[in-house]
Design an enzyme around this catalytic site. Structure first.
Site, PDB file in Angstrom:
ATOM      1  N   ARG A  75      37.185  -3.078  47.691  1.00  0.00           N
ATOM      2  CA  ARG A  75      37.820  -2.030  48.500  1.00  0.00           C
ATOM      3  C   ARG A  75      38.993  -1.385  47.749  1.00  0.00           C
ATOM      4  O   ARG A  75      39.169  -0.176  47.762  1.00  0.00           O
ATOM      5  CB  ARG A  75      38.355  -2.618  49.814  1.00  0.00           C
ATOM      6  N   HIS A  79      47.710  -1.438  60.661  1.00  0.00           N
ATOM      7  CA  HIS A  79      46.873  -2.495  60.092  1.00  0.00           C
ATOM      8  C   HIS A  79      47.258  -2.835  58.649  1.00  0.00           C
ATOM      9  O   HIS A  79      46.466  -3.404  57.912  1.00  0.00           O
ATOM     10  CB  HIS A  79      45.395  -2.095  60.189  1.00  0.00           C
TER      11      HIS A  79
HETATM   12  P1  OAD Z   1      35.433   3.376  62.974  1.00  0.00           P
HETATM   13  O1  OAD Z   1      34.605   3.181  61.740  1.00  0.00           O
HETATM   14  O2  OAD Z   1      35.217   2.508  64.148  1.00  0.00           O
HETATM   15  O3  OAD Z   1      35.278   4.874  63.539  1.00  0.00           O
HETATM   16  C1  OAD Z   1      35.365   6.007  62.710  1.00  0.00           C
HETATM   17  C2  OAD Z   1      35.260   7.235  63.608  1.00  0.00           C
HETATM   18  O4  OAD Z   1      35.424   8.379  62.796  1.00  0.00           O
HETATM   19  C3  OAD Z   1      33.909   7.385  64.321  1.00  0.00           C
HETATM   20  O5  OAD Z   1      34.147   7.661  65.697  1.00  0.00           O
HETATM   21  C4  OAD Z   1      33.260   8.589  63.628  1.00  0.00           C
HETATM   22  O6  OAD Z   1      32.474   9.370  64.515  1.00  0.00           O
HETATM   23  C5  OAD Z   1      34.466   9.353  63.157  1.00  0.00           C
HETATM   24  N1  OAD Z   1      34.275  10.176  61.950  1.00  0.00           N
HETATM   25  C6  OAD Z   1      33.537   9.892  60.839  1.00  0.00           C
HETATM   26  N2  OAD Z   1      33.674  10.868  59.920  1.00  0.00           N
HETATM   27  C7  OAD Z   1      34.513  11.788  60.453  1.00  0.00           C
HETATM   28  C8  OAD Z   1      35.051  13.025  59.994  1.00  0.00           C
HETATM   29  N3  OAD Z   1      34.770  13.515  58.782  1.00  0.00           N
HETATM   30  N4  OAD Z   1      35.900  13.701  60.820  1.00  0.00           N
HETATM   31  C9  OAD Z   1      36.205  13.227  62.052  1.00  0.00           C
HETATM   32  N5  OAD Z   1      35.731  12.051  62.536  1.00  0.00           N
HETATM   33  C10 OAD Z   1      34.902  11.351  61.762  1.00  0.00           C
HETATM   34  O7  OAD Z   1      36.941   3.345  62.474  1.00  0.00           O
HETATM   35  P2  OAD Z   1      38.303   3.096  63.253  1.00  0.00           P
HETATM   36  O8  OAD Z   1      38.285   3.718  64.606  1.00  0.00           O
HETATM   37  O9  OAD Z   1      39.385   3.465  62.333  1.00  0.00           O
HETATM   38  O10 OAD Z   1      40.639  -2.722  61.988  1.00  0.00           O
HETATM   39  O11 OAD Z   1      38.286   1.543  63.424  1.00  0.00           O
HETATM   40  C11 OAD Z   1      39.435   0.922  63.916  1.00  0.00           C
HETATM   41  C12 OAD Z   1      39.631  -0.416  63.319  1.00  0.00           C
HETATM   42  O12 OAD Z   1      38.396  -1.132  63.428  1.00  0.00           O
HETATM   43  C13 OAD Z   1      39.903  -0.447  61.825  1.00  0.00           C
HETATM   44  O13 OAD Z   1      41.241  -0.146  61.500  1.00  0.00           O
HETATM   45  C14 OAD Z   1      39.576  -1.870  61.519  1.00  0.00           C
HETATM   46  C15 OAD Z   1      38.335  -2.087  62.376  1.00  0.00           C
HETATM   47  O14 OAD Z   1      38.284  -3.298  63.040  1.00  0.00           O
HETATM   48  C16 OAD Z   1      41.166  -3.666  61.159  1.00  0.00           C
HETATM   49  O15 OAD Z   1      40.848  -3.766  59.998  1.00  0.00           O
HETATM   50  C17 OAD Z   1      42.181  -4.565  61.787  1.00  0.00           C
END
Ligand code: OAD
Length: 242
Positions: free
Chosen positions: A68, A117
């Site tokens: 990563r 995080h």
């Molecule tokens: P996710 O991978 O769960 O979600 C990413 C979101 O971004 C999804 O809803 C996609 O539809 C959206 N997406 C993808 N590409 C995009 C773009 N170009 N423009 C706009 N939206 C887009 O990621 P997070 O919500 O960040 O925690 O996940 C939250 C946490 O889950 C992370 O920080 C991690 C994980 O558990 C830890 O590591 C503690």
């Protein structure tokens, strides 16, 4: 494409807060947390990114973070990150609350960033807490160790760990004060970060979501903009800030 209400809110807003997730960095080439490449395919993130897994198999967890770290050190902020850095200049209080560990907001020039995080570019010894830069340890094949013999871990929050208290308290305060609150590129399912848009909403903020698709937050957001944050945010800046 932007509603008049958002425009007028932004024009007068002194307090703006932004919650970001993996989606904002997707256009930079950072695999989203639930991506399907490399080690993600072989391991459930929850099984790899926790303290017990690290103690049980430090070399494997190190291999995953090294992978990563290498990806992240080779990518650059995208227009979405730069647009947010530009927006910060136009509001008296502008906070980015990020769930991402990739440091791309700061690299794009954002100043007021709360990292819920942690930050993958930081590392510390689990015993004496001494901090290490990537340069000092990245060449190590096996999980690196401190002079005190303690294992060195990445400065990120793992499953089952508390969020950094100062970052969390500052994020809640920013959400409570926000007149406009953006939720960008996050699936808005991982708590406690996912509670922040609701904190802002209850305190009276206008909630704007930008995502490729609708999420659990969409029905409570005041405005949902479907599309890429790296395209929508620069348009917002072009339209209202320049
Ligand atoms: P996710 O991978 O769960 O979600 C990413 C979101 O971004 C999804 O809803 C996609 O539809 C959206 N997406 C993808 N590409 C995009 C773009 N170009 N423009 C706009 N939206 C887009 O990621 P997070 O919500 O960040 O925690 O996940 C939250 C946490 O889950 C992370 O920080 C991690 C994980 O558990 C830890 O590591 C503690």
């Amino acid at each position: 494409m932007f509603l008049q209400k958002l425009i007028s809110r932004l024009r007068t807003a002194q307090h703006v807060a932004v919650l970001t997730g993996a989606g904002i960095s997707a256009e930079s080439g950072v695999p989203t947390f639930r991506g399907t490449d490399g080690l993600w395919k072989k391991f459930r993130p929850e099984e790899l990114t926790n303290f017990d897994a690290f103690i049980k198999n430090p070399d494997l967890v190190w291999e995953w973070y090294k992978y990563r770290k290498q990806i992240i050190s080779n990518i650059k902020p995208n227009p979405g990150h730069y647009a947010l850095a530009e927006m910060e200049k136009h509001h008296e209080h502008f906070a980015i609350i990020t769930q991402n560990v990739d440091n791309l907001h700061r690299r794009a020039g954002s100043k007021n960033v709360y990292e819920l995080h942690g930050n993958i570019e930081r590392n510390y010894c689990i015993d004496c807490r001494k901090e290490f830069s990537d340069v000092e340890i990245l060449s190590s094949e096996k999980a690196p160790r401190c002079k005190c013999s303690g294992l060195i871990r990445p400065g990120v929050v793992w499953f089952g760990e508390m969020l950094p208290e100062d970052q969390w308290n500052a994020s809640v305060a920013a959400a409570e004060q926000a007149e406009v609150f953006f939720s960008l590129g996050t699936s808005a399912v991982v708590y406690p970060a996912a509670s922040l848009p609701m904190v802002a909403k209850h305190a009276g903020a206008y909630i704007v979501e930008i995502n490729l698709e609708r999420t659990d937050l969409s029905s409570t957001a005041d405005e949902v903009l479907l599309g890429k944050s790296g395209e929508i945010l620069p348009r917002l800046v072009e339209t209202y800030y320049k």
